[in-house]
Design a protein around this motif. Structure first.
Motif, PDB file in Angstrom:
ATOM      1  N   GLN A 181       9.537  -3.246  -4.631  1.00 37.55           N
ATOM      2  CA  GLN A 181      10.698  -3.872  -5.258  1.00 37.55           C
ATOM      3  C   GLN A 181      11.879  -2.907  -5.313  1.00 37.55           C
ATOM      4  O   GLN A 181      13.023  -3.291  -5.105  1.00 37.55           O
ATOM      5  N   ASN A 196       6.316   0.253 -15.331  1.00 35.31           N
ATOM      6  CA  ASN A 196       6.562   0.986 -14.092  1.00 35.31           C
ATOM      7  C   ASN A 196       6.962  -0.004 -13.004  1.00 35.31           C
ATOM      8  O   ASN A 196       6.263  -0.999 -12.792  1.00 35.31           O
ATOM      9  N   ASN A 237      -0.896   4.775  -6.112  1.00 34.42           N
ATOM     10  CA  ASN A 237      -0.105   4.070  -7.123  1.00 34.42           C
ATOM     11  C   ASN A 237       1.075   3.348  -6.478  1.00 34.42           C
ATOM     12  O   ASN A 237       1.775   3.915  -5.637  1.00 34.42           O
ATOM     13  N   GLU A 238       1.322   2.122  -6.903  1.00 32.82           N
ATOM     14  CA  GLU A 238       2.393   1.327  -6.304  1.00 32.82           C
ATOM     15  C   GLU A 238       3.780   1.837  -6.673  1.00 32.82           C
ATOM     16  O   GLU A 238       4.760   1.478  -6.027  1.00 32.82           O
ATOM     17  N   TYR A 239       3.869   2.673  -7.705  1.00 32.24           N
ATOM     18  CA  TYR A 239       5.170   3.175  -8.134  1.00 32.24           C
ATOM     19  C   TYR A 239       5.477   4.559  -7.563  1.00 32.24           C
ATOM     20  O   TYR A 239       6.541   5.120  -7.829  1.00 32.24           O
ATOM     21  N   CYS A 277       7.450  -1.518  -9.198  1.00 35.01           N
ATOM     22  CA  CYS A 277       6.716  -1.447  -7.936  1.00 35.01           C
ATOM     23  C   CYS A 277       7.632  -0.848  -6.870  1.00 35.01           C
ATOM     24  O   CYS A 277       8.804  -1.216  -6.768  1.00 35.01           O
ATOM     25  N   ARG A 278       7.097   0.083  -6.069  1.00 36.59           N
ATOM     26  CA  ARG A 278       7.912   0.750  -5.052  1.00 36.59           C
ATOM     27  C   ARG A 278       8.540  -0.254  -4.088  1.00 36.59           C
ATOM     28  O   ARG A 278       9.699  -0.121  -3.697  1.00 36.59           O
TER      29      ARG A 278
END
Length: 295
Positions: free
Chosen positions: A232, A227, A194-196, A229-230
């Protein structure tokens, strides 16, 4: 028909499987009524009945080998009111399924609550956000005491009942510490993409700091109905153009919520807030009105 198979320790299940005269139990007491989720690679979720009582039935898809591990994890967390409860584990006729507590209103999660608030044209009250985070932090405390790390805390994995009590669901990628695993086993962590997710989710998969990051993801979602994005998020450590760097400038973001998100979504686990910080922040929680007029 043979009696339903209640959840048993792994060793007992192995002994039962090896008994030559013991036929495979059939989930004859399970009735699936209506599918609740979109097609999934892991499990299908149904509204249903178990021994005549309303429940939710999670059926493992072919090739899903983690559902028994997920059931064992939930079994360890039966005492926590903020984690959705396992009623039983059934297998037979080539099918494995978890029988889970049915939370009313059915399918009502934090995503739905946030979207309803967004459609009203008003930001979610700070006291309501604190109310949810307080319960989630207590759920994380309970998980930590049993060596469990959820690893996928997000708004979609938090159900809300009529009285706005939270129920954490979907422990499919959770890890359990060695000393808490059944028969001394070490449960291997599923790779999370997951990108988050927290930066360390696949590096130190048993670290409770992963779920602290998850609380930040939930709080961000309560503010913005998405959610982040990590990549960002981590920009904010170097530049005000990152997600956290823009929080104070976004219309409708309460300064206290922005401060909490910044404290929870820090790249290095040692720089993040701890659960004690979350509990202090959420201490002024306000219980919102019941959904649909109460239970």
């Amino acid at each position: 028909a043979p009696p339903a198979l209640a959840l048993l320790p792994a060793a007992a299940l192995r002994r039962r499987k090896s008994a030559p005269d013991s036929p495979a139990p059939r989930p004859s007491n399970v009735v699936k009524v209506q599918r609740l989720n979109a097609p999934s690679s892991e499990k299908d979720i149904y509204d249903g009945f178990y021994n005549g009582q309303p429940c939710v039935v999670a059926v493992a898809k072919e090739g899903n080998r983690s559902i028994r591990r997920e059931a064992e994890t939930l079994r360890r967390l039966q005492s926590c009111p903020h984690i959705n409860q396992l009623i039983a584990f059934e297998e037979g006729n080539g099918e494995q399924c978890m029988i889970l507590q049915r939370v009313e209103p059915l399918g009502h999660d934090l995503v739905e609550v946030t979207l309803q608030q967004q459609h009203s044209g008003r930001p979610m009250p700070l006291g309501q956000m604190r109310h949810y985070l307080l319960q989630l932090a207590r759920a994380c405390e309970e998980m930590r005491s049993h060596g469990v790390v959820h690893r996928d805390l997000q708004a979609a994995n938090v159900l809300i009942d009529r009285d706005h009590s939270v129920k954490v669901i979907d422990f499919g990628v959770a890890t359990v510490a060695c000393d808490s695993a059944p028969d001394g086993q070490v449960w291997h962590a599923v790779h999370v993409t997951n990108e988050y997710s927290a930066p360390e989710v696949n590096v130190t998969p048993g670290s409770p700091s992963i779920d602290v990051w998850g609380l930040g993801i939930v709080l961000y979602s309560l503010c913005f109905a998405i959610n982040p994005c990590r990549a960002q998020i981590l920009l904010s450590a170097e530049s005000p153009s990152g997600v956290c760097g823009r929080l104070h400038d976004m219309e409708g973001t309460h300064p206290s919520a922005a401060e909490a998100i910044e404290g929870l979504l820090r790249e290095r686990p040692e720089d993040r807030w701890g659960l004690d910080d979350v509990l202090r922040w959420a201490a002024q929680a306000e219980v919102p009105a019941s959904i649909g007029g109460g239970a």
